[in-house]
Scaffold this motif. Structure first.
Motif, PDB file in Angstrom:
ATOM      1  N   GLY A  38       0.702  -1.347  -0.109  1.00 10.47           N
ATOM      2  CA  GLY A  38      -0.259   0.197  -0.023  1.00 10.47           C
ATOM      3  C   GLY A  38       0.548   1.092  -0.036  1.00 10.47           C
ATOM      4  N   GLY A  39       2.474   1.056  -0.494  1.00 10.00           N
ATOM      5  CA  GLY A  39       3.249   2.626  -0.463  1.00 10.00           C
ATOM      6  C   GLY A  39       3.181   2.948   0.868  1.00 10.00           C
ATOM      7  N   SER A  40       3.019   2.746   1.815  1.00  8.71           N
ATOM      8  CA  SER A  40       3.690   2.957   3.380  1.00  8.71           C
ATOM      9  C   SER A  40       5.076   2.706   4.004  1.00  8.71           C
ATOM     10  CB  SER A  40       2.586   2.940   4.519  1.00  8.71           C
ATOM     11  OG  SER A  40       2.368   1.693   4.366  1.00  8.71           O
ATOM     12  N   ASN A  41       5.661   2.941   5.488  1.00  4.20           N
ATOM     13  CA  ASN A  41       6.637   2.169   5.649  1.00  4.20           C
ATOM     14  C   ASN A  41       5.641   1.126   6.682  1.00  4.20           C
ATOM     15  OD1 ASN A  41       8.572   3.568   4.156  1.00  4.20           O
ATOM     16  ND2 ASN A  41       7.847   5.685   5.193  1.00  4.20           N
ATOM     17  N   CYS A  42       6.028  -0.109   6.823  1.00  2.96           N
ATOM     18  CA  CYS A  42       6.409  -0.868   7.900  1.00  2.96           C
ATOM     19  C   CYS A  42       6.628  -0.745   8.791  1.00  2.96           C
ATOM     20  CB  CYS A  42       6.920  -2.615   7.862  1.00  2.96           C
ATOM     21  SG  CYS A  42       8.089  -1.866   7.992  1.00  2.96           S
ATOM     22  N   CYS A  43       7.780   0.693   9.131  1.00  4.11           N
ATOM     23  CA  CYS A  43       7.824   0.858  10.535  1.00  4.11           C
ATOM     24  C   CYS A  43       8.682  -0.149  11.305  1.00  4.11           C
ATOM     25  CB  CYS A  43       6.925   1.584  11.275  1.00  4.11           C
ATOM     26  SG  CYS A  43       6.933   2.926  10.005  1.00  4.11           S
ATOM     27  N   GLU A  44       9.244  -1.698  11.067  1.00  2.00           N
ATOM     28  CA  GLU A  44       9.113  -2.838  11.806  1.00  2.00           C
ATOM     29  C   GLU A  44       9.824  -3.339  11.308  1.00  2.00           C
ATOM     30  OE1 GLU A  44       6.775  -5.588  12.792  1.00  2.00           O
ATOM     31  OE2 GLU A  44       4.981  -4.144  13.365  1.00  2.00           O
ATOM     32  N   CYS A  45      10.290  -3.294  10.104  1.00  2.00           N
ATOM     33  CA  CYS A  45      11.693  -4.412   9.028  1.00  2.00           C
ATOM     34  C   CYS A  45      13.147  -3.264   9.554  1.00  2.00           C
ATOM     35  CB  CYS A  45      11.300  -4.071   7.050  1.00  2.00           C
ATOM     36  SG  CYS A  45      11.303  -2.314   6.681  1.00  2.00           S
ATOM     37  N   GLU A  46      14.615  -4.006   9.011  1.00  2.00           N
ATOM     38  CA  GLU A  46      15.505  -3.135   9.238  1.00  2.00           C
ATOM     39  C   GLU A  46      15.601  -1.909   8.544  1.00  2.00           C
ATOM     40  OE1 GLU A  46      19.988  -2.555   8.718  1.00  2.00           O
ATOM     41  OE2 GLU A  46      18.342  -3.206   6.999  1.00  2.00           O
ATOM     42  N   LYS A  47      14.827  -2.013   7.395  1.00  2.24           N
ATOM     43  CA  LYS A  47      15.402  -0.940   6.062  1.00  2.24           C
ATOM     44  C   LYS A  47      14.009   0.411   6.887  1.00  2.24           C
ATOM     45  CE  LYS A  47      15.484   0.824   1.617  1.00  2.24           C
ATOM     46  NZ  LYS A  47      15.421   0.505   0.381  1.00  2.24           N
ATOM     47  N   CYS A  48      13.335   0.576   7.803  1.00  2.00           N
ATOM     48  CA  CYS A  48      12.177   0.650   7.959  1.00  2.00           C
ATOM     49  C   CYS A  48      12.666   1.697   9.748  1.00  2.00           C
ATOM     50  CB  CYS A  48      11.546   0.739   8.177  1.00  2.00           C
ATOM     51  SG  CYS A  48      10.363   0.486   6.853  1.00  2.00           S
ATOM     52  N   SER A  49      14.079   0.965  10.185  1.00  2.00           N
ATOM     53  CA  SER A  49      14.609   1.252  11.939  1.00  2.00           C
ATOM     54  C   SER A  49      15.514   1.806  11.297  1.00  2.00           C
ATOM     55  CB  SER A  49      14.608  -0.014  11.952  1.00  2.00           C
ATOM     56  OG  SER A  49      13.169  -1.019  12.969  1.00  2.00           O
ATOM     57  N   ILE A  50      16.311   0.971  10.415  1.00  2.00           N
ATOM     58  CA  ILE A  50      17.884   2.043  10.026  1.00  2.00           C
ATOM     59  C   ILE A  50      17.603   3.834   9.587  1.00  2.00           C
ATOM     60  CG2 ILE A  50      18.104   1.530   7.927  1.00  2.00           C
ATOM     61  CD1 ILE A  50      20.924   0.815   8.970  1.00  2.00           C
ATOM     62  N   THR A  51      16.157   3.681   8.899  1.00  2.00           N
ATOM     63  CA  THR A  51      16.035   4.417   8.746  1.00  2.00           C
ATOM     64  C   THR A  51      15.609   5.976   9.476  1.00  2.00           C
ATOM     65  OG1 THR A  51      15.677   4.080   6.448  1.00  2.00           O
ATOM     66  CG2 THR A  51      14.728   6.415   6.876  1.00  2.00           C
ATOM     67  N   MET A  52      14.879   5.363  10.373  1.00  2.00           N
ATOM     68  CA  MET A  52      14.528   6.382  11.233  1.00  2.00           C
ATOM     69  C   MET A  52      15.203   6.529  12.414  1.00  2.00           C
ATOM     70  SD  MET A  52      10.169   4.817  12.694  1.00  2.00           S
ATOM     71  CE  MET A  52      11.041   2.848  12.013  1.00  2.00           C
ATOM     72  N   ILE A  53      16.234   5.115  12.741  1.00  2.00           N
ATOM     73  CA  ILE A  53      17.987   5.969  13.334  1.00  2.00           C
ATOM     74  C   ILE A  53      17.740   6.818  13.121  1.00  2.00           C
ATOM     75  CG2 ILE A  53      19.528   4.648  14.413  1.00  2.00           C
ATOM     76  CD1 ILE A  53      17.085   4.407  15.815  1.00  2.00           C
ATOM     77  N   ALA A  54      18.444   6.888  11.666  1.00  2.00           N
ATOM     78  CA  ALA A  54      19.321   7.388  11.098  1.00  2.00           C
ATOM     79  C   ALA A  54      18.581   9.172  11.320  1.00  2.00           C
ATOM     80  CB  ALA A  54      19.565   7.243   9.385  1.00  2.00           C
ATOM     81  N   LEU A  55      17.368   9.039  11.214  1.00  2.00           N
ATOM     82  CA  LEU A  55      17.275  10.547  11.451  1.00  2.00           C
ATOM     83  C   LEU A  55      16.853  11.376  12.475  1.00  2.00           C
ATOM     84  CD1 LEU A  55      13.252  10.100   9.395  1.00  2.00           C
ATOM     85  CD2 LEU A  55      14.906  11.770   8.419  1.00  2.00           C
ATOM     86  N   MET A  56      16.827  10.392  13.914  1.00  2.00           N
ATOM     87  CA  MET A  56      16.787  10.787  14.790  1.00  2.00           C
ATOM     88  C   MET A  56      18.151  11.040  14.899  1.00  2.00           C
ATOM     89  SD  MET A  56      13.975   8.070  16.801  1.00  2.00           S
ATOM     90  CE  MET A  56      14.397   6.572  16.325  1.00  2.00           C
ATOM     91  N   LEU A  57      19.239  10.227  14.442  1.00  2.00           N
ATOM     92  CA  LEU A  57      20.567  10.465  14.851  1.00  2.00           C
ATOM     93  C   LEU A  57      20.814  12.342  13.964  1.00  2.00           C
ATOM     94  CD1 LEU A  57      23.954  10.235  15.553  1.00  2.00           C
ATOM     95  CD2 LEU A  57      24.164   9.547  13.437  1.00  2.00           C
ATOM     96  N   GLU A  58      20.265  12.949  13.677  1.00  2.00           N
ATOM     97  CA  GLU A  58      20.000  14.142  12.804  1.00  2.00           C
ATOM     98  C   GLU A  58      19.180  15.055  13.501  1.00  2.00           C
ATOM     99  OE1 GLU A  58      22.087  15.390  10.685  1.00  2.00           O
ATOM    100  OE2 GLU A  58      23.207  13.326  10.423  1.00  2.00           O
ATOM    101  N   ASN A  59      18.951  14.562  14.504  1.00  2.00           N
ATOM    102  CA  ASN A  59      17.615  15.321  15.818  1.00  2.00           C
ATOM    103  C   ASN A  59      16.415  14.681  14.555  1.00  2.00           C
ATOM    104  OD1 ASN A  59      19.238  15.397  18.196  1.00  2.00           O
ATOM    105  ND2 ASN A  59      19.909  16.897  17.219  1.00  2.00           N
ATOM    106  N   LEU A  60      15.800  14.532  14.564  1.00  4.81           N
ATOM    107  CA  LEU A  60      14.773  15.237  12.691  1.00  4.81           C
ATOM    108  C   LEU A  60      13.491  13.854  14.214  1.00  4.81           C
ATOM    109  CD1 LEU A  60      16.540  15.639   9.879  1.00  4.81           C
ATOM    110  CD2 LEU A  60      15.148  16.590  10.556  1.00  4.81           C
ATOM    111  N   ASP A  61      12.180  14.254  13.902  1.00  8.70           N
ATOM    112  CA  ASP A  61      11.151  13.191  14.135  1.00  8.70           C
ATOM    113  C   ASP A  61      10.915  12.309  12.843  1.00  8.70           C
ATOM    114  OD1 ASP A  61       8.987  12.107  15.084  1.00  8.70           O
ATOM    115  OD2 ASP A  61       7.800  14.388  15.764  1.00  8.70           O
ATOM    116  N   PRO A  62      10.768  11.190  13.391  1.00  2.35           N
ATOM    117  CA  PRO A  62      10.578  10.092  12.017  1.00  2.35           C
ATOM    118  C   PRO A  62       8.872  10.496  11.759  1.00  2.35           C
ATOM    119  CG  PRO A  62      12.151   8.870  13.811  1.00  2.35           C
ATOM    120  CD  PRO A  62      11.517   9.892  14.538  1.00  2.35           C
ATOM    121  N   LYS A  63       8.055  10.764  12.583  1.00  8.23           N
ATOM    122  CA  LYS A  63       6.886  11.444  12.018  1.00  8.23           C
ATOM    123  C   LYS A  63       6.269  12.136  11.585  1.00  8.23           C
ATOM    124  CE  LYS A  63       4.988   8.668  16.860  1.00  8.23           C
ATOM    125  NZ  LYS A  63       4.825   9.519  17.994  1.00  8.23           N
TER     126      LYS A  63
END
Length: 147
Positions: A38-63
């Motif tokens: 459906g074109g969204s992010n599952c927010c559980e797989c490694e690719k989603c998780s690593i992207t969220m962590i990378a965003l938070m490293l830059e002090n950005l809100d993944p939401k």
């Protein structure tokens, strides 16, 4: 889909996105997941998780970038790394090593302090088989067809 900046690491690209968002005030929805139908992010797989962590490293809100994870992503990612939940090959672990390289020595966030000291090579091979990669991709494709 358009790929750009092959000479830059994934974290370098996240830094570019961070600079753009902070400079312009515009928000960007990132779609990184191939497992979610459906074109969204599952927010559980490694690719989603690593992207969220990378965003938070830059002090950005993944939401604000299209990620809707209700649990503690730091705790979840640490558990997955320690228990081998994700299917790592050496290229995958290099993405985590790149994040680790970008963690400042002065970063006081618990997860990033832990990541900086953790030997990521310990996460390779715990669940790493070609069969499991194929199985996971097949299940993701089946979910898309079924949906």
């Amino acid at each position: 889909m358009y790929h750009d900046n092959f000479d830059r690491s994934r974290q370098d690209k996240i830094e570019q996105i961070s600079d753009f968002v902070k400079r312009t005030g515009k928000q960007i929805k990132l779609r990184v997941c191939w497992e979610s139908p459906g074109g969204s992010n599952c927010c559980e797989c490694e690719k989603c998780s690593i992207t969220m962590i990378a965003l938070m490293l830059e002090n950005l809100d993944p939401k604000k970038f299209g990620f809707y994870f209700n649990d503690d992503i730091y705790k979840y990612s640490k558990k997955c790394l320690l228990e081998g939940k994700w299917d790592f090959i050496h290229d995958d672990i290099d993405l985590w090593k790149d994040i680790k390289k970008h963690v400042s020595d002065s970063d006081e966030r618990e997860f990033f302090k832990w990541l900086k000291s953790y030997d990521l090579n310990k996460s390779i091979g715990k669940y790493n088989t070609f069969y499991n990669k194929i199985r996971r991709k097949t299940l993701a494709t089946y979910k898309k067809i079924k949906a």
